[in-house]
Write a protein that holds these residues in place. Structure first.
Motif: not given
Lengths: 109, 210
Positions: A51-67
């Motif tokens: 679940x935690x991994x999926x949170x990160x995947x969705x934040x990165x790929x759908x919400x374009x949150x990265x560094x």
């Protein structure tokens, strides 16, 4: 024009890849939950990690949150809210869990 | 490549607009992030209450009698797919692929959202038929405080989407409408993030520890 075309293809493949990643993580979580049952030791831990991994995947790929620098403000906001949230959740679970345990002790006496 | 670097948000062409306008759009977008994060804190509280209430079943029906994993899986896939279709809608808008394509993805999103809600309401009705009503136990009160709250957000999102599509039709695709669509996308992705927490903590957590 070609530039735009290539960029569109790149962004679209980003959404599709994110979807496939998230779908694979969901399938795995439901798969092991169904096969072994969530009560089995470590199965629920694995589901939580997925679940935690999926949170990160969705934040990165759908919400374009990265560094990257231009999404840094959003990331700061998310990290700060996460901290507040963790204090609230862990604090609640800790205090109410402790209270629950003491109440049980009281009833046994 | 060079101009993708300053486009933080998808779904809008900011390349040839003046900097002041771009600033305003980004401020609105950031403000919406702040709203979403405060909403997240509210959800977090409901999660915390649920976790402390897992044991408090008071002899009533528990997770094993009430939860239907097959329906839960279908709901998860519907919501996840709708998260992708709303992204594709914003890309169709950004790259001028024609309004037809934009409407197509938005309608797909709406239908997937409504499908999710239908399955969820059927679940609640099945639970109620087995005696799983909010007033039965602390566990069920916490459950009905959290999961329908998310459902209410999805229902509001569906209403928002309908209004947005009507506005696109009546007003046309102005910069303001584009910026609203961007915020809708953000809201919708956020709901899918919450749903990951719900199926992991509420459903699997309930089955593991309830």
């Amino acid at each position: 024009m070609d530039d735009k075309h290539a960029e569109h293809a790149r962004e679209r493949s980003r959404y599709i890849r994110g979807f496939l990643f998230a779908l694979a993580l969901t399938l795995t979580a439901f798969g092991i939950g169904h096969l072994y049952g969530p009560q089995t030791p470590y199965v629920y831990l694995a589901i939580g990690v997925l679940g935690l991994l999926q949170l990160i995947v969705q934040l990165a790929y759908f919400l374009h949150i990265d560094r990257r620098r231009d999404s840094r403000e959003d990331l700061d906001l998310i990290l700060f809210s996460t901290m507040v949230l963790l204090i609230i959740i862990l604090g609640t679970v800790w205090i109410l869990g402790d209270l629950h345990m003491r109440m049980q002790m009281g009833m046994q006496m | 490549m060079s101009h993708s670097d300053h486009q933080t948000y998808p779904g809008i062409n900011l390349g040839d607009i003046d900097p002041r306008h771009q600033q305003r759009v980004e401020t609105a977008q950031f403000g919406f992030w702040v709203f979403i994060m405060s909403d997240l804190v509210y959800f977090g509280l409901m999660f915390a209450i649920y976790i402390t209430m897992i044991d408090a079943q008071a002899g009533g029906p528990g997770p094993h009698e009430l939860f239907d994993l097959r329906s839960l899986f279908a709901q998860t896939v519907l919501l996840l797919t709708s998260s992708m279709t709303v992204g594709l809608a914003s890309l169709a808008l950004k790259y001028h692929l024609g309004l037809g394509r934009v409407y197509l993805w938005l309608v797909a999103t709406l239908l997937l959202g409504l499908g999710f809600l239908t399955l969820e309401i059927m679940d609640f009705m099945n639970m109620a038929a087995k005696g799983g009503v909010p007033q039965r136990s602390g566990f069920l009160s916490a459950f009905y405080g959290l999961v329908p709250l998310h459902g209410l957000h999805v229902a509001t999102g569906c209403l928002w989407l309908v209004i947005l599509m009507i506005q696109m039709r009546v007003i046309g695709v102005t910069d303001q409408i584009k910026s609203r669509l961007m915020r809708f996308g953000l809201f919708w992705h956020f709901l899918d993030l919450i749903w990951i927490g719900i199926f992991t903590i509420v459903y699997f957590g309930g089955l593991a520890y309830g």
